[in-house]
Scaffold this motif. Structure first.
Motif, PDB file in Angstrom:
ATOM      1  N   LYS A  58       0.917  -0.998   0.192  1.00 20.38           N
ATOM      2  CA  LYS A  58      -0.104   0.201  -0.166  1.00 20.38           C
ATOM      3  C   LYS A  58       0.957   0.905  -0.348  1.00 20.38           C
ATOM      4  CE  LYS A  58      -3.659   1.984   1.881  1.00 20.38           C
ATOM      5  NZ  LYS A  58      -4.899   1.886   3.402  1.00 20.38           N
ATOM      6  N   ILE A  59       1.544   1.579   0.863  1.00 14.53           N
ATOM      7  CA  ILE A  59       2.709   2.379   1.049  1.00 14.53           C
ATOM      8  C   ILE A  59       3.251   2.978  -0.872  1.00 14.53           C
ATOM      9  CG2 ILE A  59       5.210   3.424   1.987  1.00 14.53           C
ATOM     10  CD1 ILE A  59       3.816   1.515   4.514  1.00 14.53           C
ATOM     11  N   ASP A  60       3.618   1.905  -1.109  1.00 18.78           N
ATOM     12  CA  ASP A  60       4.477   1.879  -2.946  1.00 18.78           C
ATOM     13  C   ASP A  60       3.502   2.000  -3.258  1.00 18.78           C
ATOM     14  OD1 ASP A  60       6.566   1.507  -4.501  1.00 18.78           O
ATOM     15  OD2 ASP A  60       5.239  -0.519  -5.624  1.00 18.78           O
ATOM     16  N   ARG A  61       2.127   1.373  -4.005  1.00 15.58           N
ATOM     17  CA  ARG A  61       0.971   1.751  -4.293  1.00 15.58           C
ATOM     18  C   ARG A  61       0.749   3.421  -4.373  1.00 15.58           C
ATOM     19  NH1 ARG A  61      -1.623  -0.641  -7.736  1.00 15.58           N
ATOM     20  NH2 ARG A  61      -3.394   0.183  -8.805  1.00 15.58           N
ATOM     21  N   GLY A  62       1.219   4.164  -3.287  1.00 10.96           N
ATOM     22  CA  GLY A  62       0.368   5.600  -2.447  1.00 10.96           C
ATOM     23  C   GLY A  62       1.810   6.733  -2.485  1.00 10.96           C
ATOM     24  N   THR A  63       3.038   6.146  -2.652  1.00  9.93           N
ATOM     25  CA  THR A  63       4.344   7.222  -2.718  1.00  9.93           C
ATOM     26  C   THR A  63       5.813   6.343  -3.147  1.00  9.93           C
ATOM     27  OG1 THR A  63       5.328   5.957  -0.683  1.00  9.93           O
ATOM     28  CG2 THR A  63       3.178   7.131   0.146  1.00  9.93           C
ATOM     29  N   GLY A  64       5.311   5.484  -3.838  1.00  8.48           N
ATOM     30  CA  GLY A  64       6.551   4.923  -4.985  1.00  8.48           C
ATOM     31  C   GLY A  64       6.391   6.347  -6.236  1.00  8.48           C
ATOM     32  N   MET A  68       2.339   8.616  -8.946  1.00 12.71           N
ATOM     33  CA  MET A  68       2.035   9.559  -9.375  1.00 12.71           C
ATOM     34  C   MET A  68       1.777   9.516 -10.949  1.00 12.71           C
ATOM     35  SD  MET A  68       1.066  12.376  -8.547  1.00 12.71           S
ATOM     36  CE  MET A  68       0.451  14.395  -9.314  1.00 12.71           C
ATOM     37  N   GLY A  69       2.653   8.492 -11.406  1.00 17.02           N
ATOM     38  CA  GLY A  69       2.501   7.946 -13.116  1.00 17.02           C
ATOM     39  C   GLY A  69       0.396   7.653 -13.166  1.00 17.02           C
ATOM     40  N   ARG A  70       0.863   6.655 -12.015  1.00 18.57           N
ATOM     41  CA  ARG A  70      -0.903   5.767 -12.093  1.00 18.57           C
ATOM     42  C   ARG A  70      -1.708   7.036 -11.865  1.00 18.57           C
ATOM     43  NH1 ARG A  70       1.564   2.365  -9.416  1.00 18.57           N
ATOM     44  NH2 ARG A  70       0.643   2.892  -7.723  1.00 18.57           N
ATOM     45  N   ALA A  71      -1.864   7.335 -10.800  1.00 17.57           N
ATOM     46  CA  ALA A  71      -2.410   8.225 -10.494  1.00 17.57           C
ATOM     47  C   ALA A  71      -3.344   9.880 -11.854  1.00 17.57           C
ATOM     48  CB  ALA A  71      -2.127   9.088  -9.441  1.00 17.57           C
ATOM     49  N   THR A 110     -12.908   8.714  -7.193  1.00 13.67           N
ATOM     50  CA  THR A 110     -12.281   8.288  -6.953  1.00 13.67           C
ATOM     51  C   THR A 110     -11.304   6.839  -7.834  1.00 13.67           C
ATOM     52  OG1 THR A 110     -14.549   7.997  -6.545  1.00 13.67           O
ATOM     53  CG2 THR A 110     -13.665   5.479  -7.191  1.00 13.67           C
ATOM     54  N   ALA A 111     -11.324   7.375  -8.844  1.00 11.08           N
ATOM     55  CA  ALA A 111     -10.020   7.023  -9.520  1.00 11.08           C
ATOM     56  C   ALA A 111      -8.616   7.481  -9.481  1.00 11.08           C
ATOM     57  CB  ALA A 111     -10.005   7.201 -11.424  1.00 11.08           C
ATOM     58  N   ILE A 112      -8.521   8.627  -8.595  1.00 12.63           N
ATOM     59  CA  ILE A 112      -7.240   8.825  -8.447  1.00 12.63           C
ATOM     60  C   ILE A 112      -6.878   7.293  -6.765  1.00 12.63           C
ATOM     61  CG2 ILE A 112      -5.790  10.485  -7.037  1.00 12.63           C
ATOM     62  CD1 ILE A 112      -7.016  12.181  -8.639  1.00 12.63           C
ATOM     63  N   GLY A 113      -7.956   7.171  -5.961  1.00 13.29           N
ATOM     64  CA  GLY A 113      -7.771   6.318  -4.927  1.00 13.29           C
ATOM     65  C   GLY A 113      -7.570   5.447  -5.244  1.00 13.29           C
ATOM     66  N   LYS A 114      -8.212   4.477  -6.938  1.00 10.74           N
ATOM     67  CA  LYS A 114      -8.143   3.248  -6.962  1.00 10.74           C
ATOM     68  C   LYS A 114      -6.538   3.243  -7.121  1.00 10.74           C
ATOM     69  CE  LYS A 114     -10.205  -0.090 -10.412  1.00 10.74           C
ATOM     70  NZ  LYS A 114     -10.360  -0.859 -11.086  1.00 10.74           N
ATOM     71  N   ALA A 115      -6.088   3.987  -7.784  1.00  5.36           N
ATOM     72  CA  ALA A 115      -4.760   3.993  -8.320  1.00  5.36           C
ATOM     73  C   ALA A 115      -3.539   3.833  -7.716  1.00  5.36           C
ATOM     74  CB  ALA A 115      -4.049   5.163  -9.631  1.00  5.36           C
ATOM     75  N   THR A 116      -4.097   4.382  -6.056  1.00  7.13           N
ATOM     76  CA  THR A 116      -2.878   5.564  -5.441  1.00  7.13           C
ATOM     77  C   THR A 116      -3.292   4.581  -3.698  1.00  7.13           C
ATOM     78  OG1 THR A 116      -4.006   7.144  -4.340  1.00  7.13           O
ATOM     79  CG2 THR A 116      -2.240   7.379  -6.059  1.00  7.13           C
ATOM     80  N   ALA A 117      -4.658   3.009  -3.999  1.00  5.23           N
ATOM     81  CA  ALA A 117      -4.392   2.833  -2.517  1.00  5.23           C
ATOM     82  C   ALA A 117      -5.533   2.952  -1.491  1.00  5.23           C
ATOM     83  CB  ALA A 117      -3.824   1.374  -2.133  1.00  5.23           C
ATOM     84  N   ILE A 126      -4.416  17.792  -5.027  1.00  5.51           N
ATOM     85  CA  ILE A 126      -4.929  18.985  -6.363  1.00  5.51           C
ATOM     86  C   ILE A 126      -4.879  18.006  -7.424  1.00  5.51           C
ATOM     87  CG2 ILE A 126      -2.444  20.722  -7.379  1.00  5.51           C
ATOM     88  CD1 ILE A 126      -1.326  20.886  -4.651  1.00  5.51           C
ATOM     89  N   LEU A 127      -4.182  17.434  -7.895  1.00 10.64           N
ATOM     90  CA  LEU A 127      -4.402  16.579  -9.270  1.00 10.64           C
ATOM     91  C   LEU A 127      -6.368  16.841  -9.487  1.00 10.64           C
ATOM     92  CD1 LEU A 127      -3.667  14.986 -11.724  1.00 10.64           C
ATOM     93  CD2 LEU A 127      -3.468  12.460 -10.230  1.00 10.64           C
TER      94      LEU A 127
END
Length: 305
Positions: A58-64, A68-71, A110-117, A126-127
């Motif tokens: 989860k940390i890697d998906r949110g801060t790796g 940001m590119g996935r978000a 919701t889409a950004i939340g899914k991308a970043t867990a 901001i995005l």
């Protein structure tokens, strides 16, 4: 038979009263497994290697490095879907802007939340707000593009059209002026008279065309700003850019009354706030390790002394 203490005393020359040491043990905060080798520290809570794995992911998906590119990818895709939906809604019924604003905000966040867990954070906030606003601006630009295309195809109506009312009286008065101006003057050849008559007729046609365009703009808010898309390619791009920035705010004033427009602006603000809240940082996990049980920031629960 000699006792164990007697035998130990005979070997060492003294009795050892110290009890045998117990190896350090630390229970996992998640699964309660007794950890005897290595543990991880999650915000002061010990975790076994198995329970720490989901948090690491989860940390890697949110801060790796790829987070940001996935978000951006997920959020942009949701923004495009929302933009198309709202554009079709505006083209068909030209309404429901309040619901549309909230829907796009929810979709993008919701889409950004899914991308970043659902990790969240300021950059994701901001995005989300930016993509929501741009999606709404682009969707409101679509009816303006259609209106601009319609305006470009408008032709000057024939002079034989209705002359009723004040506008008709002005048109008849203008016809009389044009007729007098077209009359030949003293010592003027036919070519000059014909050229002047053509010029007067052309000017009259332009006036009738502009009046027709003005009448259309008075009944269609999208046509009121369609002129920003006139000109060359650079002018159209610049005009589209400004419309994307302005239409989410002024678009309601062009189509509705001031009260409905005020409600629409409040809904836009609420949608932006909702997108900001949905991508807020709820928990900032601090996962460190591995540490050997008995060492590191967390003392063992049993043994080790």
């Amino acid at each position: 038979m000699a006792s164990f203490d007697t035998l130990r005393e005979s070997r060492t020359g003294e009795v050892d009263d110290e009890p045998e040491k117990i190896p350090p043990i630390l229970p996992c905060a998640e699964c309660k497994t007794m950890v005897r080798t290595a543990y991880f520290n999650l915000d002061g809570r010990p975790l076994c290697p198995r329970c720490s794995q989901p948090y690491r992911e989860k940390i890697d998906r949110g801060t790796g490095s790829a987070a940001m590119g996935r978000a951006i990818l997920y959020g942009s895709g949701a923004a495009v879907v929302g933009m198309i939906g709202v554009a079709l809604l505006l083209l068909v019924v030209n309404g429901f802007r309040i619901i549309a604003s909230l829907g796009v905000a929810w979709l993008v966040a919701t889409a950004i939340g899914k991308a970043t867990a659902n990790y969240g954070g300021r950059r994701y906030q901001i995005l989300a707000v930016s993509l929501t606003y741009v999606a709404l601006g682009l969707s409101m630009l679509m009816p303006v593009i259609v209106a601009a295309n319609q305006l470009s195809k408008v032709k000057a109506p024939p002079k034989s059209e209705s002359r009723a009312g004040p506008a008709g009286e002005r048109a008849q008065f203008q016809d009389e002026i044009n007729s007098l101006a077209s009359q030949p003057r003293e010592n003027e050849d036919e070519a000059t008279v014909a050229a002047r008559a053509d010029s007067i007729a052309q000017a009259d046609s332009v006036r009738r065309l502009e009046q027709t365009r003005a009448n259309l703009k008075a009944h269609d808010g999208n046509m009121q700003v369609a002129d920003r898309l006139d000109g060359g390619f650079a002018s159209k791009v610049l005009g589209a850019f400004w419309l994307i920035l302005l239409l989410p705010i002024i678009g309601s004033f062009l189509s509705y009354g001031p009260y409905a427009a005020a409600m629409s602006i409040l809904a836009l603000g609420f949608a932006m706030r909702r997108a900001w809240q949905m991508t807020d940082l709820v928990t900032d996990y601090d996962l460190t390790g591995p540490f050997r049980v008995g060492e590191g920031p967390i003392a063992p629960k049993f043994g080790g002394s």
